[in-house]
Design a protein around this motif. Structure first.
Motif, PDB file in Angstrom:
ATOM      1  N   SER A 203      26.518  77.878 -23.585  1.00 45.82           N
ATOM      2  CA  SER A 203      26.141  78.416 -24.892  1.00 45.82           C
ATOM      3  C   SER A 203      27.191  79.397 -25.423  1.00 45.82           C
ATOM      4  CB  SER A 203      24.767  79.080 -24.798  1.00 45.82           C
ATOM      5  OG  SER A 203      24.791  80.019 -23.755  1.00 45.82           O
ATOM      6  N   GLY A 204      28.393  78.892 -25.686  1.00 41.58           N
ATOM      7  CA  GLY A 204      29.418  79.711 -26.336  1.00 41.58           C
ATOM      8  C   GLY A 204      30.574  80.075 -25.406  1.00 41.58           C
ATOM      9  N   ALA A 205      31.676  80.490 -26.042  1.00 43.78           N
ATOM     10  CA  ALA A 205      32.883  80.849 -25.288  1.00 43.78           C
ATOM     11  C   ALA A 205      32.625  82.057 -24.394  1.00 43.78           C
ATOM     12  CB  ALA A 205      34.012  81.162 -26.260  1.00 43.78           C
ATOM     13  N   GLN A 206      31.811  82.954 -24.897  1.00 44.31           N
ATOM     14  CA  GLN A 206      31.497  84.156 -24.122  1.00 44.31           C
ATOM     15  C   GLN A 206      30.871  83.770 -22.781  1.00 44.31           C
ATOM     16  OE1 GLN A 206      32.156  87.065 -25.489  1.00 44.31           O
ATOM     17  NE2 GLN A 206      31.121  88.460 -24.093  1.00 44.31           N
ATOM     18  N   LYS A 207      29.933  82.852 -22.855  1.00 40.44           N
ATOM     19  CA  LYS A 207      29.258  82.384 -21.648  1.00 40.44           C
ATOM     20  C   LYS A 207      30.258  81.661 -20.746  1.00 40.44           C
ATOM     21  CE  LYS A 207      25.179  81.807 -19.674  1.00 40.44           C
ATOM     22  NZ  LYS A 207      24.009  81.656 -20.518  1.00 40.44           N
ATOM     23  N   GLY A 229      42.771  93.516 -27.923  1.00 46.55           N
ATOM     24  CA  GLY A 229      42.115  92.258 -27.578  1.00 46.55           C
ATOM     25  C   GLY A 229      40.675  92.205 -28.058  1.00 46.55           C
ATOM     26  N   TYR A 230      40.018  91.153 -27.624  1.00 47.64           N
ATOM     27  CA  TYR A 230      38.639  90.893 -28.039  1.00 47.64           C
ATOM     28  C   TYR A 230      37.699  91.745 -27.179  1.00 47.64           C
ATOM     29  CZ  TYR A 230      34.475  88.116 -29.115  1.00 47.64           C
ATOM     30  OH  TYR A 230      33.235  87.712 -29.511  1.00 47.64           O
ATOM     31  N   VAL A 231      37.177  92.788 -27.788  1.00 52.27           N
ATOM     32  CA  VAL A 231      36.472  93.836 -27.043  1.00 52.27           C
ATOM     33  C   VAL A 231      35.286  93.282 -26.237  1.00 52.27           C
ATOM     34  CG1 VAL A 231      35.179  95.999 -27.304  1.00 52.27           C
ATOM     35  CG2 VAL A 231      37.173  95.558 -28.734  1.00 52.27           C
ATOM     36  N   GLU A 304      42.325  80.415 -20.911  1.00 50.44           N
ATOM     37  CA  GLU A 304      42.913  80.203 -22.229  1.00 50.44           C
ATOM     38  C   GLU A 304      41.778  80.145 -23.242  1.00 50.44           C
ATOM     39  OE1 GLU A 304      45.071  76.483 -22.681  1.00 50.44           O
ATOM     40  OE2 GLU A 304      45.968  77.200 -24.553  1.00 50.44           O
ATOM     41  N   ASP A 305      41.588  81.219 -23.994  1.00 48.85           N
ATOM     42  CA  ASP A 305      40.507  81.284 -24.988  1.00 48.85           C
ATOM     43  C   ASP A 305      41.073  80.751 -26.308  1.00 48.85           C
ATOM     44  OD1 ASP A 305      38.534  81.955 -26.778  1.00 48.85           O
ATOM     45  OD2 ASP A 305      38.555  84.108 -26.371  1.00 48.85           O
ATOM     46  N   ASP A 306      40.693  79.507 -26.631  1.00 47.29           N
ATOM     47  CA  ASP A 306      41.268  78.831 -27.802  1.00 47.29           C
ATOM     48  C   ASP A 306      40.237  78.839 -28.930  1.00 47.29           C
ATOM     49  OD1 ASP A 306      43.538  77.576 -28.754  1.00 47.29           O
ATOM     50  OD2 ASP A 306      42.852  75.569 -28.274  1.00 47.29           O
ATOM     51  N   GLY A 334      36.734  76.710 -25.231  1.00 46.76           N
ATOM     52  CA  GLY A 334      36.632  76.468 -26.674  1.00 46.76           C
ATOM     53  C   GLY A 334      35.229  76.755 -27.172  1.00 46.76           C
ATOM     54  N   THR A 335      35.075  76.806 -28.477  1.00 53.70           N
ATOM     55  CA  THR A 335      33.775  77.136 -29.070  1.00 53.70           C
ATOM     56  C   THR A 335      33.598  76.436 -30.407  1.00 53.70           C
ATOM     57  OG1 THR A 335      32.422  78.946 -29.923  1.00 53.70           O
ATOM     58  CG2 THR A 335      34.788  79.236 -30.120  1.00 53.70           C
ATOM     59  N   PHE A 336      32.356  76.205 -30.790  1.00 48.31           N
ATOM     60  CA  PHE A 336      32.065  75.673 -32.129  1.00 48.31           C
ATOM     61  C   PHE A 336      31.654  76.790 -33.088  1.00 48.31           C
ATOM     62  CE2 PHE A 336      31.683  72.001 -29.370  1.00 48.31           C
ATOM     63  CZ  PHE A 336      32.352  71.024 -30.097  1.00 48.31           C
ATOM     64  N   SER A 337      31.761  78.042 -32.620  1.00 47.25           N
ATOM     65  CA  SER A 337      31.291  79.164 -33.442  1.00 47.25           C
ATOM     66  C   SER A 337      32.086  79.330 -34.724  1.00 47.25           C
ATOM     67  CB  SER A 337      31.392  80.474 -32.658  1.00 47.25           C
ATOM     68  OG  SER A 337      30.400  80.522 -31.681  1.00 47.25           O
ATOM     69  N   LYS A 338      33.386  79.074 -34.671  1.00 47.41           N
ATOM     70  CA  LYS A 338      34.208  79.274 -35.876  1.00 47.41           C
ATOM     71  C   LYS A 338      34.256  77.998 -36.694  1.00 47.41           C
ATOM     72  CE  LYS A 338      35.413  82.910 -33.609  1.00 47.41           C
ATOM     73  NZ  LYS A 338      34.493  83.898 -33.424  1.00 47.41           N
ATOM     74  N   VAL A 339      34.406  76.878 -36.004  1.00 43.96           N
ATOM     75  CA  VAL A 339      34.632  75.639 -36.728  1.00 43.96           C
ATOM     76  C   VAL A 339      33.319  75.096 -37.317  1.00 43.96           C
ATOM     77  CG1 VAL A 339      34.478  74.163 -34.679  1.00 43.96           C
ATOM     78  CG2 VAL A 339      35.922  73.484 -36.569  1.00 43.96           C
ATOM     79  N   LEU A 344      24.885  78.136 -33.518  1.00 43.90           N
ATOM     80  CA  LEU A 344      24.754  76.863 -32.796  1.00 43.90           C
ATOM     81  C   LEU A 344      24.796  77.128 -31.290  1.00 43.90           C
ATOM     82  CD1 LEU A 344      24.669  73.769 -32.995  1.00 43.90           C
ATOM     83  CD2 LEU A 344      27.153  73.767 -33.133  1.00 43.90           C
ATOM     84  N   ARG A 345      25.545  78.150 -30.909  1.00 39.31           N
ATOM     85  CA  ARG A 345      25.716  78.558 -29.510  1.00 39.31           C
ATOM     86  C   ARG A 345      26.108  77.375 -28.632  1.00 39.31           C
ATOM     87  NH1 ARG A 345      27.910  82.021 -30.002  1.00 39.31           N
ATOM     88  NH2 ARG A 345      27.810  82.816 -27.887  1.00 39.31           N
ATOM     89  N   ILE A 346      27.179  76.717 -29.019  1.00 42.70           N
ATOM     90  CA  ILE A 346      27.747  75.694 -28.140  1.00 42.70           C
ATOM     91  C   ILE A 346      29.237  75.994 -27.963  1.00 42.70           C
ATOM     92  CG2 ILE A 346      28.253  73.249 -27.758  1.00 42.70           C
ATOM     93  CD1 ILE A 346      25.763  72.509 -29.242  1.00 42.70           C
TER      94      ILE A 346
HETATM   95  C1  PLP Z   1      38.751  85.731 -29.465  1.00 43.56           C
HETATM   96  C2  PLP Z   1      37.339  85.259 -29.369  1.00 43.56           C
HETATM   97  N1  PLP Z   1      36.930  84.635 -28.262  1.00 43.56           N
HETATM   98  C3  PLP Z   1      35.663  84.232 -28.112  1.00 43.56           C
HETATM   99  C4  PLP Z   1      34.720  84.453 -29.084  1.00 43.56           C
HETATM  100  C5  PLP Z   1      33.280  84.111 -28.806  1.00 43.56           C
HETATM  101  O1  PLP Z   1      32.877  82.890 -29.176  1.00 43.56           O
HETATM  102  P1  PLP Z   1      31.383  82.412 -28.914  1.00 43.56           P
HETATM  103  O2  PLP Z   1      30.629  82.687 -30.166  1.00 43.56           O
HETATM  104  O3  PLP Z   1      31.510  80.954 -28.655  1.00 43.56           O
HETATM  105  O4  PLP Z   1      30.830  83.129 -27.737  1.00 43.56           O
HETATM  106  C6  PLP Z   1      35.088  85.092 -30.263  1.00 43.56           C
HETATM  107  C7  PLP Z   1      34.098  85.351 -31.309  1.00 43.56           C
HETATM  108  O5  PLP Z   1      34.305  86.035 -32.271  1.00 43.56           O
HETATM  109  C8  PLP Z   1      36.436  85.503 -30.405  1.00 43.56           C
HETATM  110  O6  PLP Z   1      36.838  86.133 -31.519  1.00 43.56           O
END
Ligand code: PLP
Length: 498
Positions: A203-207, A229-231, A304-306, A334-339, A344-346
């Motif tokens: 459920s997301g890049a974070q996960k 960086g991404y806090v 690699e966080d793409d 990868g994530t579908f959060s931006k695209v 959606l949390r995938i």
């Molecule tokens: C650099 C970066 N990585 C990861 C994420 C997190 O993505 P997700 O919503 O899939 O957890 C974000 C979200 O803003 C981001 O900016």
């Protein structure tokens, strides 16, 4: 002789007539809380409903309703001819909740004393970002441009003729057709070399990053993270009990030599090579090779966080770093959060083949599987070509918004905010001029409904310059100029005050 609650009860009760909660509900809640906290001891006799109604200035029915509720729940007992009493059969006299609301569950101090060390770390987390989409919020897609009709058609189709398996727990590694679609997409768009079996849906890049850290790191291990960086990712790593090493980023991306000097034995590096977050720098090829060599030599891992590589406005994006990895040290995320959209949390990770089994077990233990139905809808969305169309369309929409934003900045922000154009991503950076502090600027912009991030937020220590991180994607074209103007006026007012 039972104690009589009398005046004590009146001291406890505080009815709010402006509340949307009915008075009898407020009354039964407050008496229940008083019993649970021992402020009304077991066996205490309550005033008659008539007397209490008179003292509180409410109808008798209100009190009767509240008493009846509490009797039904077992908190009070009615004794014929003698009145209502706090039930004597409640367990012991140990208060179930604190008597003093000031020391109640809500206060930070009380929370802290109840938490584990890890929980306290999470509660102190520096990530104070709140969900919401205002003009220029970083990372926010243009929600109104989402192809709602196509999506809802696929969603309805999925429910109209559901495969019964979709309702059962899914495969811990993700819905197979979606894993296939993602593998195809990644090979084509990002040069990622993988089989569908290596794609794991979460459920997301974070996960995804949390999962990789759980499988590959031990508490106390050092991890290189980008500074700035991404806090949220930094905090995630801290929550895993690892030592976060803040490695500076320069024009070529994370400075590998600095990383080696700071923590040579680090077990992992978390990087955003396609578009460093938040600076927007593309990691150069020599730097990528240097990082890969470090990982290979030290048996370390690279995440690699793409996160937003889909949005490159000119030319093809550089292939993912994973495509250069010959030693199986890169975990691609990868994530579908931006695209598509964040709720959606995938998201997904692509792991080297020999990590699939361990990751499967980790997924199984942590969440069994990500929700299946949205994965099935997304798989169809991709298979029917809507995903590719959507990316192309959004690329041109975002490019137009970027250009409008830059035009408006030249008109309204000259001498206040030096905004740097970009050829990719969803955000730009504006460096503040005339000594304006970025916290000051952020607060001022927020007062005008513009929610940006200050650049200092992303740095471990003091940033080299004050700046704002601004998203250009989520503001409709017709509104961009007006909001940029407002931003400029706000910044101007800060300089006038000095
Ligand atoms: C650099 C970066 N990585 C990861 C994420 C997190 O993505 P997700 O919503 O899939 O957890 C974000 C979200 O803003 C981001 O900016």
């Amino acid at each position: 002789m039972p104690k009589h609650a009398g005046g004590a009860l009146l001291g406890i009760l505080d009815l709010d007539r402006s509340s949307r909660l009915p008075l009898f509900r407020q009354l039964d809640n407050q008496i229940r809380q008083a019993i649970l906290s021992s402020r009304l001891p077991l066996g205490t006799r309550l005033p008659s409903s008539r007397a209490l109604a008179r003292d509180l200035g409410v109808s008798r029915l209100t009190v009767v309703n509240a008493f009846q509720q509490l009797i039904a729940e077992g908190f009070l007992e009615a004794k014929r001819g003698a009145g209502s009493f706090v039930a004597s059969g409640l367990p012991g006299s140990v208060p179930l909740i604190p008597a003093d609301p000031a020391a109640g569950l809500q206060t930070v101090e009380r929370q802290a004393s109840r938490l584990s060390r890890r929980g306290k770390g999470l509660a102190d987390c520096a990530d104070r970002s709140t969900p919401g989409s205002s003009p220029f919020s970083p990372n926010q897609p243009a929600y109104e441009e989402f192809p709602f009709a196509k999506w809802s058609r696929l969603w309805s189709r999925c429910w109209r003729r559901p495969a019964m398996d979709l309702l059962n727990y899914g495969d811990p590694l993700g819905y197979q057709p979606l894993r296939r679609e993602i593998a195809l997409y990644l090979a084509d768009a990002r040069g990622v070399r993988c089989e569908a079996s290596q794609v794991i849906i979460v459920s997301g890049a974070q996960k995804a990053v949390g999962l990789a850290a759980m499988v590959l790191l031990d508490p106390g291990d050092s991890v290189w993270m980008e500074d700035p960086g991404y806090v949220t990712m930094h905090e995630l790593m801290r929550a895993q009990g690892v030592r976060v090493v803040a490695v500076p980023v320069d024009q070529e991306g994370l400075d590998v030599k600095c990383g080696v000097a700071m923590a040579p034995a680090a077990r992992m590096a978390v990087v955003t090579p396609s578009r460093q977050y938040p600076l927007g720098v593309l990691m150069s090829l020599p730097r990528r090779l240097e990082l890969l060599e470090w990982a290979q030599t030290n048996q370390a891992w690279i995440i690699e966080d793409d996160y937003d590589s889909e949005f490159r406005f000119t030319g093809r994006p550089l292939a993912a770093m994973q495509s250069l990895d010959r030693a199986g040290r890169v975990i691609y995320v990868g994530t579908f959060s931006k695209v598509l959209f964040p709720s959606l949390r995938i998201g997904y990770l692509v792991v080297p083949a020999d990590l699939v089994d361990a990751t499967r077990m980790a997924c199984q233990v942590i969440e069994k599987a990500a929700p299946t139905i949205p994965q099935a809808v997304l798989a169809e969305f991709m298979a029917e070509g809507h995903f590719a169309t959507h990316i192309r369309r959004m690329r041109s929409i975002y490019r137009e918004r970027h250009d409008l934003f830059m035009d408006a900045s030249r008109r309204h922000l000259a001498g206040l905010l030096e905004v740097h154009a970009t050829d990719s991503g969803m955000n730009v950076i504006g460096w503040l001029e005339r000594g304006i502090g970025d916290l000051q600027a952020q607060v001022r912009a927020r007062a005008d409904g513009i929610v940006t991030n200050r650049m200092s937020y992303y740095y471990f220590d003091a940033p080299p310059r004050s700046g704002l991180h601004l998203g250009f994607c989520n503001t409709p074209p017709a509104e961009i100029g007006r909001h940029v103007q407002k931003l400029g006026e706000g910044l101007e007012s800060l300089t006038a005050r000095d």
